[in-house]
Design an enzyme around this catalytic site. Sequence first.
Site, short mmCIF file in Angstrom:
data_model
loop_
_atom_site.label_atom_id
_atom_site.label_comp_id
_atom_site.label_asym_id
_atom_site.label_seq_id
_atom_site.Cartn_x
_atom_site.Cartn_y
_atom_site.Cartn_z
N ARG A 104 0.83 -1.40 0.11
CA ARG A 104 0.10 0.08 0.03
C ARG A 104 0.88 1.24 0.01
NH1 ARG A 104 -3.49 1.34 4.84
NH2 ARG A 104 -3.37 -0.72 5.27
N THR A 108 -0.75 7.48 -1.02
CA THR A 108 -1.96 7.42 -1.60
C THR A 108 -3.02 6.43 -1.11
OG1 THR A 108 -1.35 5.92 -3.20
CG2 THR A 108 -0.99 8.12 -3.92
N ASP A 200 -2.78 -10.05 12.20
CA ASP A 200 -2.17 -9.80 10.88
C ASP A 200 -1.91 -11.47 10.46
OD1 ASP A 200 0.19 -9.91 8.98
OD2 ASP A 200 0.25 -7.62 9.45
N ASP A 203 2.01 -12.30 9.58
CA ASP A 203 2.75 -12.59 10.82
C ASP A 203 2.62 -13.64 11.42
OD1 ASP A 203 4.36 -10.21 10.32
OD2 ASP A 203 3.04 -9.00 11.62
N1 URA Z 1 -4.49 -8.13 6.49
C1 URA Z 1 -4.51 -9.09 7.72
O1 URA Z 1 -3.58 -9.94 7.89
N2 URA Z 1 -4.94 -8.96 8.82
C2 URA Z 1 -6.34 -8.05 8.70
O2 URA Z 1 -7.08 -7.84 9.74
C3 URA Z 1 -6.53 -7.23 7.64
C4 URA Z 1 -5.52 -7.19 6.71
#
Ligand code: URA
Length: 209
Positions: A104, A108, A200, A203
């Site tokens: 990302r 922007t 995440d 992760d």
């Molecule tokens: N990406 C992720 O790994 N978790 C989220 O909650 C949103 C995007």
Amino acid sequence: MSELHIIDHPLVQHKISLLRDKNTGTKEFRELVSEIAMFICYEATRDLPLKEIELETPIAVAKTKIISGRKLAFVAILRAGLGMIDGVTALVPAAKIGHIGLFRDPETNEPVQYYSKMPDDINERHVIIVDPMLATGNSAAAAISEVKKLGVKNIKFMCIVCSPEGVEAVQKAHPDVEIYAGVMDQGLNDDKYIVPGVGDAGDRIFGTK
Ligand code: URA
């Protein structure tokens, strides 16, 4: 408008609950992502065309069915989508695999593609794009656009957890693409994480936090 399929099978729902638990460790998380991907893929491939063939069983000649027509490719959105590839290829071992990397842009907020490697014959295949989390929908929509640019006509998107915002964004940008998900959560927080979500996913799959 493309359809949203929520795979509300008890095994999927149970495994998603285990994924959500912050005490679930990397090994178990990775195994769960793979297993859930397999279950969702089972539904996402339900409409693969069949053709009748004849073969001999040890008892008699049988008219029986095999998958016909176009072949399949899975496209993993890096990096969390990689966690779903073992599960889906367990069901469709002959499928080819593409990879697409997007980040990302902090200015922007738009997705920027930094990597794309697809099977040469992807335009002759049905494609299922995989990413465990459909959050804003920006990466999903960009990945779908990239695959369409390569000439693919039949595209599905598979995730484990989706947000209403993500589903709306994909449906708006790509009304022809059906979405398969394990569960739809409440929405996004200010950091664009799905609430309650699983955290995440990248992760947690790779143990990087
Ligand atoms: N990406 C992720 O790994 N978790 C989220 O909650 C949103 C995007």
